[in-house]
Design a protein around this motif. Structure first.
Motif, PDB file in Angstrom:
ATOM      1  N   HIS A  52       0.826  -1.205   0.000  1.00 56.72           N
ATOM      2  CA  HIS A  52       0.000   0.000   0.000  1.00 56.72           C
ATOM      3  C   HIS A  52       0.859   1.254   0.000  1.00 56.72           C
ATOM      4  N   ASP A  53       2.082   1.097   0.524  1.00 59.50           N
ATOM      5  CA  ASP A  53       2.973   2.243   0.686  1.00 59.50           C
ATOM      6  C   ASP A  53       3.892   2.317  -0.536  1.00 59.50           C
ATOM      7  N   ILE A  54       4.011   3.501  -1.112  1.00 58.44           N
ATOM      8  CA  ILE A  54       4.747   3.621  -2.369  1.00 58.44           C
ATOM      9  C   ILE A  54       6.226   3.256  -2.212  1.00 58.44           C
ATOM     10  N   LYS A  55       6.834   3.669  -1.072  1.00 52.88           N
ATOM     11  CA  LYS A  55       8.248   3.348  -0.900  1.00 52.88           C
ATOM     12  C   LYS A  55       8.458   1.858  -0.660  1.00 52.88           C
ATOM     13  N   ARG A  56       7.526   1.241   0.055  1.00 53.80           N
ATOM     14  CA  ARG A  56       7.623  -0.207   0.266  1.00 53.80           C
ATOM     15  C   ARG A  56       7.531  -0.933  -1.075  1.00 53.80           C
ATOM     16  N   MET A  57       6.629  -0.442  -1.936  1.00 54.12           N
ATOM     17  CA  MET A  57       6.449  -1.080  -3.222  1.00 54.12           C
ATOM     18  C   MET A  57       7.764  -1.056  -4.016  1.00 54.12           C
ATOM     19  N   PHE A  58       8.387   0.129  -4.052  1.00 56.01           N
ATOM     20  CA  PHE A  58       9.631   0.216  -4.815  1.00 56.01           C
ATOM     21  C   PHE A  58      10.779  -0.510  -4.124  1.00 56.01           C
ATOM     22  N   SER A  59      10.700  -0.675  -2.792  1.00 55.17           N
ATOM     23  CA  SER A  59      11.781  -1.407  -2.137  1.00 55.17           C
ATOM     24  C   SER A  59      11.693  -2.890  -2.500  1.00 55.17           C
ATOM     25  N   PHE A  60      10.478  -3.395  -2.736  1.00 56.14           N
ATOM     26  CA  PHE A  60      10.391  -4.779  -3.209  1.00 56.14           C
ATOM     27  C   PHE A  60      10.958  -4.892  -4.612  1.00 56.14           C
ATOM     28  N   SER A  61      10.807  -3.836  -5.392  1.00 56.00           N
ATOM     29  CA  SER A  61      11.440  -3.847  -6.700  1.00 56.00           C
ATOM     30  C   SER A  61      12.961  -3.871  -6.559  1.00 56.00           C
ATOM     31  N   SER A  62      13.501  -3.231  -5.505  1.00 58.42           N
ATOM     32  CA  SER A  62      14.946  -3.317  -5.259  1.00 58.42           C
ATOM     33  C   SER A  62      15.357  -4.740  -4.946  1.00 58.42           C
ATOM     34  N   ILE A  63      14.556  -5.416  -4.109  1.00 60.93           N
ATOM     35  CA  ILE A  63      14.875  -6.809  -3.787  1.00 60.93           C
ATOM     36  C   ILE A  63      14.902  -7.628  -5.064  1.00 60.93           C
ATOM     37  N   GLU A  64      13.917  -7.388  -5.921  1.00 62.88           N
ATOM     38  CA  GLU A  64      13.831  -8.117  -7.185  1.00 62.88           C
ATOM     39  C   GLU A  64      15.119  -7.945  -7.996  1.00 62.88           C
ATOM     40  N   HIS A  65      15.577  -6.690  -8.093  1.00 66.67           N
ATOM     41  CA  HIS A  65      16.761  -6.454  -8.924  1.00 66.67           C
ATOM     42  C   HIS A  65      18.040  -6.958  -8.270  1.00 66.67           C
ATOM     43  N   MET A  66      18.137  -6.839  -6.945  1.00 62.27           N
ATOM     44  CA  MET A  66      19.320  -7.394  -6.278  1.00 62.27           C
ATOM     45  C   MET A  66      19.344  -8.909  -6.472  1.00 62.27           C
ATOM     46  N   ALA A  67      18.146  -9.522  -6.418  1.00 61.30           N
ATOM     47  CA  ALA A  67      18.069 -10.968  -6.615  1.00 61.30           C
ATOM     48  C   ALA A  67      18.555 -11.336  -8.015  1.00 61.30           C
ATOM     49  N   LEU A  68      18.155 -10.528  -8.974  1.00 55.15           N
ATOM     50  CA  LEU A  68      18.574 -10.765 -10.348  1.00 55.15           C
ATOM     51  C   LEU A  68      20.098 -10.689 -10.471  1.00 55.15           C
ATOM     52  N   MET A  69      20.698  -9.694  -9.817  1.00 55.63           N
ATOM     53  CA  MET A  69      22.157  -9.567  -9.875  1.00 55.63           C
ATOM     54  C   MET A  69      22.842 -10.731  -9.176  1.00 55.63           C
ATOM     55  N   THR A  70      22.308 -11.123  -8.000  1.00 54.17           N
ATOM     56  CA  THR A  70      22.902 -12.244  -7.272  1.00 54.17           C
ATOM     57  C   THR A  70      22.872 -13.490  -8.144  1.00 54.17           C
ATOM     58  N   PHE A  71      21.730 -13.706  -8.784  1.00 60.03           N
ATOM     59  CA  PHE A  71      21.599 -14.850  -9.682  1.00 60.03           C
ATOM     60  C   PHE A  71      22.650 -14.775 -10.782  1.00 60.03           C
ATOM     61  N   THR A  72      22.796 -13.593 -11.377  1.00 65.02           N
ATOM     62  CA  THR A  72      23.684 -13.468 -12.531  1.00 65.02           C
ATOM     63  C   THR A  72      25.148 -13.625 -12.139  1.00 65.02           C
ATOM     64  N   PHE A  73      25.521 -13.041 -11.008  1.00 67.96           N
ATOM     65  CA  PHE A  73      26.895 -13.274 -10.539  1.00 67.96           C
ATOM     66  C   PHE A  73      27.094 -14.760 -10.253  1.00 67.96           C
ATOM     67  N   GLY A  74      26.011 -15.423  -9.828  1.00 65.66           N
ATOM     68  CA  GLY A  74      26.088 -16.859  -9.564  1.00 65.66           C
ATOM     69  C   GLY A  74      26.413 -17.665 -10.803  1.00 65.66           C
ATOM     70  N   ILE A  75      25.903 -17.245 -11.956  1.00 65.77           N
ATOM     71  CA  ILE A  75      26.224 -17.963 -13.200  1.00 65.77           C
ATOM     72  C   ILE A  75      27.735 -17.946 -13.422  1.00 65.77           C
ATOM     73  N   GLY A  76      28.323 -16.752 -13.245  1.00 63.81           N
ATOM     74  CA  GLY A  76      29.773 -16.690 -13.143  1.00 63.81           C
ATOM     75  C   GLY A  76      30.572 -16.654 -14.432  1.00 63.81           C
ATOM     76  N   THR A  77      29.922 -16.741 -15.595  1.00 60.59           N
ATOM     77  CA  THR A  77      30.701 -16.616 -16.828  1.00 60.59           C
ATOM     78  C   THR A  77      31.033 -15.131 -17.049  1.00 60.59           C
ATOM     79  N   PRO A  78      32.063 -14.828 -17.861  1.00 62.64           N
ATOM     80  CA  PRO A  78      32.385 -13.416 -18.088  1.00 62.64           C
ATOM     81  C   PRO A  78      31.182 -12.606 -18.596  1.00 62.64           C
ATOM     82  N   VAL A  79      30.377 -13.201 -19.497  1.00 62.07           N
ATOM     83  CA  VAL A  79      29.195 -12.477 -20.001  1.00 62.07           C
ATOM     84  C   VAL A  79      28.264 -12.145 -18.838  1.00 62.07           C
ATOM     85  N   ALA A  80      28.053 -13.140 -17.962  1.00 57.69           N
ATOM     86  CA  ALA A  80      27.144 -12.942 -16.843  1.00 57.69           C
ATOM     87  C   ALA A  80      27.662 -11.849 -15.921  1.00 57.69           C
ATOM     88  N   ASN A  81      28.977 -11.877 -15.645  1.00 60.92           N
ATOM     89  CA  ASN A  81      29.530 -10.857 -14.758  1.00 60.92           C
ATOM     90  C   ASN A  81      29.383  -9.467 -15.367  1.00 60.92           C
TER      91      ASN A  81
END
Lengths: 487, 217
Positions: free
Chosen positions: A300-329
């Motif tokens: 319901h709170d606008i900042k909370r909403m966008f903070s979940f979007s931050s979690i989403e993007h950090m998760a995406l980066m964590t996943f991608t660093f996890g792949i570990g190939t030069p392209v992924a990095n």
């Protein structure tokens, strides 16, 4: 060398100065100048690193290579624009009586201390100091989150302090285990916690101990990255703190935690010779992506909403660093850059929107474009950019992430796609209602400082249309460094 | 000779630390909880000093002294002052009753041994038990944090976790480098100041240190 002194010195001196300076205009200027100095210093360092490779500073206690100089420059840049933004924003909060001059001093001093902690962690060559700097940055931001002293902000700050305190203790346990493995090889003493020496002898470290150490480091630093299920502190801390703090939390602090984790992963990868660390990061990344996507819809709170979007993007980066190939990095670092730029700009805009409507509740924010077009369009453009629409940089980095995932782990693309679509649907469920429509009568004009926002968008756009050659070379160098285990 | 002595000291220290962790969980009254917490700090300092003596590591003496002053005396005393000054209810108020807590705690210890089993076999240093016990202590500290209502007991749980981490460092590796140790000690000090600040803010805002009230704001 001199640049480096500036980089660490400027925020520290400014923090001391600002702790005693309550003058609203002068202190805001000191804040800006200190941040701008660090940005200049970071560019100086970047040029040196790109010309001559890794630099060791102060008896090898600090080091700067292609990977961390990129983060240092990003941190300094966002810190500078945040300082520019926070001047009028905090003055407004002072005028409406949300803070008094003592709190303003606290705010400025802690912001600078936070920036100091960020640089310390990114450039330190010692794992113990990396840990300590994350703790400094955490404690500084805890005090910033509770700045308004409302019941909500105190509850949020307490939650933040306790959850991240425990998380970071686990990271310390992981560090102790790592030292247990490395002191066998490098002997007892500081050498066994020094990144550059650890990388050189990573293959000799005991794989079992390193795997166990990484589990603790993953959970510990992962808490700070905001990975599910340890993410619960993050939305509260973002929602209750002042807007500039939400911007630096999302744009910078989470990056530092992820940076530390990736550094550890580089070590564990070489030591174990398996993809264990990467798998763990990919698992946490995918889980958090889905959790964040679904949670976003319930806000319901606008900042909370966008903070979940931050979690989403950090998760995406964590996943991608996890792949570990030069392209992924490469993709992950580009995504880190574009996310930091766009997300901090969104939080700036959201801060103004909340000031104009006098609330953070999304159902009460209406007709922003008709009310103040600068804010309304800022929010709409920002949302399109963070959702990954072309031609913004997030699109490019997400495209690269998908390519990297398709190349190495094709099945994960289904989960990625699902997570991203759910999150985008969530964003567009709320944002159009807030930007279009009639202006409610309680809306009031605020002095909006949209310059930093549009600078960020312009840069994100530039990264989306064509990445400048030197920057691409820079990322390539860093990506190869990470994939090659730091040597 | 000294190797055997060192081994015995560390093993005894590990046993004591584990015992104290259970004792912390079993306390019903605030004052006795703080006594056990102080005792944990003192045991930690004593083990550190003995390890420093037998392994000829002078840096560890510094850590031992800091531990004794900070965790054995200063923090328990400050916490007691706060409890008295803020008229906190003297009972601990667990959310889960104590016998059940103890059973969970026992299960956590077994779990820690299970997880750390592969490590102990290949250790060159004398670490039989220490890593397992340190991990168990960390988990017990977390258990304490989640099963207690008050802000102060949460903080004691947090500090007990820090104590166990410190013990892991001393027991498994004869102490981390001085920079790291000093950093951690400094951090505990600053974190305690922040905790103290928050006690006052929480009390002033919610008129109680009971965390349930904070959740239902």
């Amino acid at each position: 060398m001199n640049w480096f002194t500036f980089l660490l010195g400027a925020p520290l001196v400014a923090a001391l100065w600002l702790a005693f300076d309550a003058h609203p205009y002068r202190s805001a200027w000191v804040n800006k100048i200190a941040a701008a100095l660090t940005f200049v210093a970071s560019l100086g360092l970047a040029v040196q690193v790109l010309e001559s490779g890794r630099i060791m500073v102060w008896d090898d206690w600090f080091f700067i290579d292609a990977f961390n100089v990129f983060l240092v420059a990003l941190t300094a840049f966002v810190a500078t624009t945040t300082a520019i933004f926070s001047g009028p924003y905090m003055r407004h909060e002072l005028e409406i009586g949300k803070i008094d001059s003592g709190r303003l001093r606290l705010y400025h001093a802690m912001s600078q201390l936070f920036v100091f902690g960020m640089f310390l962690g990114q450039t330190s060559n010692n794992l113990g100091i990396v840990w300590l700097s994350l703790e400094i940055a955490t404690l500084a931001t805890v005090l910033l989150v509770s700045l308004y002293r409302t019941p909500g902000s105190i509850a949020a700050a307490w939650k933040y302090l306790i959850i991240c305190g425990v998380g970071i203790s686990l990271a310390l346990f992981g560090t102790a285990m790592l030292y247990f493995a490395s002191s066998d090889v490098l002997g007892h003493g500081d050498a066994a916690l020094t990144w550059t020496l650890l990388y050189a002898s990573a293959d000799k470290l005991d794989p079992t101990v390193m795997s166990l150490a990484f589990v603790f480091l993953m959970v510990g630093y992962g808490t700070k990255v905001g990975l599910a299920p340890m993410h619960t502190w993050l939305p509260d801390a973002h929602a209750e703190g002042p807007t500039p703090v939400s911007a630096v939390l999302s744009g910078l602090l989470l990056n530092l935690a992820l940076y530390s984790l990736v550094r550890c992963k580089m070590l564990v990868d070489v030591s174990t010779g398996t993809h264990f660390a990467g798998n763990l990061m990919m698992g946490f990344g995918l889980l958090s992506l889905l959790v964040a996507g679904f949670s976003l819809h319930k806000q319901h709170d606008i900042k909370r909403m966008f903070s979940f979007s931050s979690i989403e993007h950090m998760a995406l980066m964590t996943f991608t660093f996890g792949i570990g190939t030069p392209v992924a990095n490469f993709a992950a670092m580009l995504h880190m850059t574009t996310h930091s730029l766009v997300k901090s700009a969104i939080f700036f805009t959201v801060g103004h929107a909340a000031q104009a409507m006098g609330t953070q509740v999304m159902s009460n924010i209406r007709g922003l474009i008709n009310h103040q077009p600068g804010i309304g369009w800022g929010l709409l453009i920002g949302t399109c950019a963070i959702a990954g629409f072309p031609p913004f940089g997030v699109f490019t980095s997400e495209f690269l992430i998908f390519s990297a995932a398709l190349q190495s782990y094709p099945w994960t693309v289904i989960v990625l796609l699902l997570g991203l679509l759910i999150a985008v649907a969530g964003l567009f469920r709320f944002v159009p209602d807030m930007t279009y429509g009639e202006v409610p009568e309680y809306a009031k004009q605020v002095h909006a400082n949209m310059l930093p926002v549009y600078i960020h968008f312009a840069l994100a756009l530039l990264l989306g249309i064509s990445i400048p050659g030197f920057l691409a070379g820079w990322y390539h160098q860093a990506a190869a460094l990470i994939a090659g285990g730091g040597v | 000779m000294s190797q055997i002595l060192l081994q015995q000291i560390i093993t005894m220290g590990a046993a004591l630390m584990l015992l104290i962790s259970f004792a912390l969980l079993a306390q019903k009254r605030m004052l006795s909880l703080l006594h056990w917490f102080a005792l944990q700090g003192i045991v930690l300092a004593a083990v550190t000093a003995l390890v420093a003596y037998t392994s000829d590591n002078t840096e560890l003496y510094v850590s031992a002294a800091i531990t004794l002053v900070l965790k054995g005396m200063l923090l328990p005393w400050v916490l007691w002052k706060i409890i008295r000054q803020m008229h906190v209810h003297r009972e601990v108020e667990p959310l889960v009753n104590i016998p059940v807590t103890m059973l969970i705690a026992a299960a956590l210890v077994v779990f820690s041994y299970q997880v750390t089993l592969p490590i102990e076999h290949l250790s060159h240093l004398i670490t039989r038990n220490t890593i397992a016990v340190a991990m168990a202590n960390v988990l017990l500290g977390m258990l304490m944090m989640i099963t207690r209502k008050k802000a102060i007991t949460q903080v004691i749980g947090f500090l007990a976790i820090e104590n166990s981490l410190f013990f892991a460092g001393v027991g498994a590796t004869y102490g981390m480098p001085l920079v790291a140790e000093l950093g951690v000690a400094f951090d505990v000090l600053i974190a305690s100041v922040v905790f103290g600040l928050f006690f006052y803010q929480i009390r002033d805002t919610f008129e109680s240190l009971d965390l349930n009230k904070m959740e239902n704001k």
